[in-house]
Design a protein around this motif. Structure first.
Motif: not given
Length: 90
Positions: A29-50
């Motif tokens: 489960i990720f929190r945020g938006l499922p998009y990556d920006l240039p330079a490896g910037i993620h608009l999400y973070e890991s919230f829970y790993v099953s």
């Protein structure tokens, strides 16, 4: 202020979740938006790993669960919990 609601927009994205797989192929489960920006910037973070590895089997079921559809925290947790308990087809 040039962008008065920029902080509010960021806070709003903190209320959005989606289900996908992490770099090890585990349903996450990720929190945020499922998009990556240039330079490896993620608009999400890991919230829970099953403990569930990437889904095998039916492509339709896999696509439905891991389509990065934006969900509430409760909905994302319910989907992954059902998957962990074997209530959803793998």
């Amino acid at each position: 202020m040039l962008f008065p609601d920029r902080g509010g927009g960021y806070l709003a994205t903190r209320q959005l979740y989606f289900v996908g797989t992490n770099s090890q192929g585990v349903v996450t489960i990720f929190r945020g938006l499922p998009y990556d920006l240039p330079a490896g910037i993620h608009l999400y973070e890991s919230f829970y790993v099953s403990g569930v590895p990437r889904l095998a089997g039916s492509g339709n079921r896999r696509n439905t669960l891991l389509n990065h559809h934006l969900r509430s925290q409760t909905d994302a947790q319910a989907v992954v919990r059902d998957l962990e308990l074997g209530k959803l087809a793998k």
